[in-house]
Design a protein around this motif. Structure first.
Motif, PDB file in Angstrom:
ATOM      1  N   GLU A 184     128.104  54.700  89.639  1.00 28.29           N
ATOM      2  CA  GLU A 184     126.906  53.985  89.200  1.00 28.29           C
ATOM      3  C   GLU A 184     126.807  52.628  89.893  1.00 28.29           C
ATOM      4  O   GLU A 184     127.717  51.805  89.805  1.00 28.29           O
ATOM      5  N   MET A 243     127.727  48.901  73.257  1.00 34.37           N
ATOM      6  CA  MET A 243     127.124  47.815  74.026  1.00 34.37           C
ATOM      7  C   MET A 243     127.976  46.548  74.015  1.00 34.37           C
ATOM      8  O   MET A 243     127.766  45.643  74.818  1.00 34.37           O
ATOM      9  N   TYR A 296     129.046  43.864  77.029  1.00 35.03           N
ATOM     10  CA  TYR A 296     129.482  44.654  78.173  1.00 35.03           C
ATOM     11  C   TYR A 296     128.511  44.657  79.350  1.00 35.03           C
ATOM     12  O   TYR A 296     128.798  45.262  80.390  1.00 35.03           O
ATOM     13  N   LYS A 334     125.608  46.161  79.599  1.00 35.25           N
ATOM     14  CA  LYS A 334     125.015  47.483  79.795  1.00 35.25           C
ATOM     15  C   LYS A 334     123.521  47.460  79.487  1.00 35.25           C
ATOM     16  O   LYS A 334     123.061  46.694  78.653  1.00 35.25           O
ATOM     17  N   GLY A 356     132.968  50.943  83.622  1.00 35.48           N
ATOM     18  CA  GLY A 356     132.419  50.661  82.302  1.00 35.48           C
ATOM     19  C   GLY A 356     133.030  49.438  81.665  1.00 35.48           C
ATOM     20  O   GLY A 356     133.618  48.584  82.337  1.00 35.48           O
ATOM     21  N   GLN A 357     132.937  49.383  80.312  1.00 33.07           N
ATOM     22  CA  GLN A 357     133.386  48.171  79.631  1.00 33.07           C
ATOM     23  C   GLN A 357     134.882  47.956  79.721  1.00 33.07           C
ATOM     24  O   GLN A 357     135.349  46.807  79.817  1.00 33.07           O
ATOM     25  N   ARG A 415     125.343  54.093  71.877  1.00 29.98           N
ATOM     26  CA  ARG A 415     126.051  53.604  73.052  1.00 29.98           C
ATOM     27  C   ARG A 415     126.804  52.318  72.722  1.00 29.98           C
ATOM     28  O   ARG A 415     126.254  51.416  72.080  1.00 29.98           O
ATOM     29  N   SER A 417     127.567  48.474  88.301  1.00 36.84           N
ATOM     30  CA  SER A 417     128.247  48.816  87.050  1.00 36.84           C
ATOM     31  C   SER A 417     128.688  47.547  86.315  1.00 36.84           C
ATOM     32  O   SER A 417     128.823  46.477  86.919  1.00 36.84           O
ATOM     33  N   PRO A 418     128.917  47.646  84.997  1.00 37.60           N
ATOM     34  CA  PRO A 418     129.385  46.480  84.246  1.00 37.60           C
ATOM     35  C   PRO A 418     130.644  45.848  84.838  1.00 37.60           C
ATOM     36  O   PRO A 418     130.749  44.622  84.911  1.00 37.60           O
TER      37      PRO A 418
END
Length: 359
Positions: free
Chosen positions: A39, A348, A337, A339, A16-17, A346, A42-43
């Motif tokens: 995922e 972002m 991020y 996304k 994630g971020q 969420r 992913s970021p």
């Protein structure tokens, strides 16, 4: 203590971020980064050397991480303990260590630890049954906050109980799982402190931030917070007690309740880089992400003094669509991020509004 040289590989559990910004910081220092995340695309994976797409408990993926990475860290605290052990068996350093994970993954363990090192919290009561909950309400009174012992973030996994008659509904709402009941804290504001401990035991502490929430989600952090010497001294003492008590390596985020008159209570700790530390990206020479990489890779810790005042604001959901207007403001630094989609609530991205440091 061996300092890992540029060209070494850092593994990050989580794409994630936070993993993305950790990877970007590691890249600046010359490290390669491998992400493990279930995922695809992913970021964090998109800004790293590579990504292993697999669950966090996949034995083959963990074996690869342990072999190809010189050190491994994580962007979230609910990493399975068995996964950490398996990565270690492959030869990689893992930081923060198992004690920090065990404490942070269980709110009862966390509060017990904190009080044990002199970092006082609100009064609390362990809840395993509905009868335990009733006893806790008799002890702590109402309103009280019922939280699941494990998991839950951004206001999830918790219910306020405003009167004893609401006990059953609250217990059912959290699924009858093991919980902790916390007394209400009469605080004036929430503060947080970001701190780091290196492999050599050195500790570095950033200035305090003042946090403002909406709907259980952090909206804004103002840093450095306006605090007197008593608050600053108390917060630094708490940070050092937590880091040394956990034999910690890396960056930790510690949320604090300011009760006034120099008194602080610890709300919770996060054994990772933290949303309330994003201001350091544009307010300090060495931000929290570089600091974490430095600690995990065995480098000396960087400076933590602020060179600017920063107002950090999270961009939630379609607020990220404001990027065009924000990009034209000379005092704004935008951190997006990568996304999609932009679901309501969420995270972002965030923006840092930078001002001259006030003395």
């Amino acid at each position: 203590m061996t300092r890992l040289a540029p060209g070494s590989t850092l593994g990050i559990l989580g794409g994630g971020q936070l993993g993305r910004m950790l990877s970007q910081a590691a890249n600046r220092l010359g490290f390669d980064v491998v992400i493990l995340d279930p995922e695809e695309n992913s970021p964090a994976g998109r800004v790293s050397r590579g990504q292993i797409v697999a669950p966090y408990d996949d034995p083959n993926a963990l074996d690869v991480m342990g072999k190809v990475c010189d050190a491994v860290t994580f962007e979230f605290e609910n990493v399975p303990a068995a996964s950490v052990d398996r990565i270690r068996a492959g030869g990689a350093r893992v930081a923060p260590g198992p004690m920090a994970l065990a404490v942070a993954q269980d709110r009862l363990e966390e509060k017990t630890f904190l009080n044990g090192v002199g970092a006082t919290t609100v009064a609390f009561h362990a809840v395993a049954t509905l009868e335990d909950l009733h006893r806790g309400l008799e002890k702590l009174g109402t309103p009280s906050l019922l939280k699941t012992r494990r998991e839950g973030y951004d206001g999830k996994g918790q219910v306020w109980i405003k009167a004893a008659k609401g006990a059953t509904a609250a217990w059912d709402a959290l699924g009858g799982r093991p919980c902790i009941l916390e007394a209400r804290a009469p605080f004036l504001r929430e503060l947080s402190i970001i701190a780091a401990r290196g492999r050599d035991g050195a500790v570095a502490v950033y200035p305090l931030g003042e946090n403002r929430h909406a709907g259980g989600v952090l909206r804004t952090t103002l840093a450095p917070a306006v605090v007197d010497a008593r608050i600053d001294k108390a917060a630094r003492r708490i940070a050092k007690a937590v880091l040394n008590g956990l034999e910690y390596v890396g960056v930790v985020g510690i949320e604090l309740f300011d009760l006034g008159e120099g008194r602080l209570l610890v709300n919770e700790i996060a054994p990772r880089v933290h949303n309330t530390g994003h201001w350091t990206q544009d307010g300090c020479a060495c931000d929290q992400f570089e600091q974490h990489v430095r600690a995990v890779m065995g480098w000396p810790l960087g400076p933590t003094a602020a060179h600017a005042s920063v107002e950090m604001t999270n961009l939630l959901g379609d607020e990220v669509d404001r990027w065009a207007a924000l990009s034209g403001k000379s005092d704004v630094r935008i951190h997006l991020y990568g996304k999609a989609p932009a679901r309501p609530g969420r995270k972002m991205g965030h923006v840092n509004r930078v001002r001259p440091l006030q003395h």
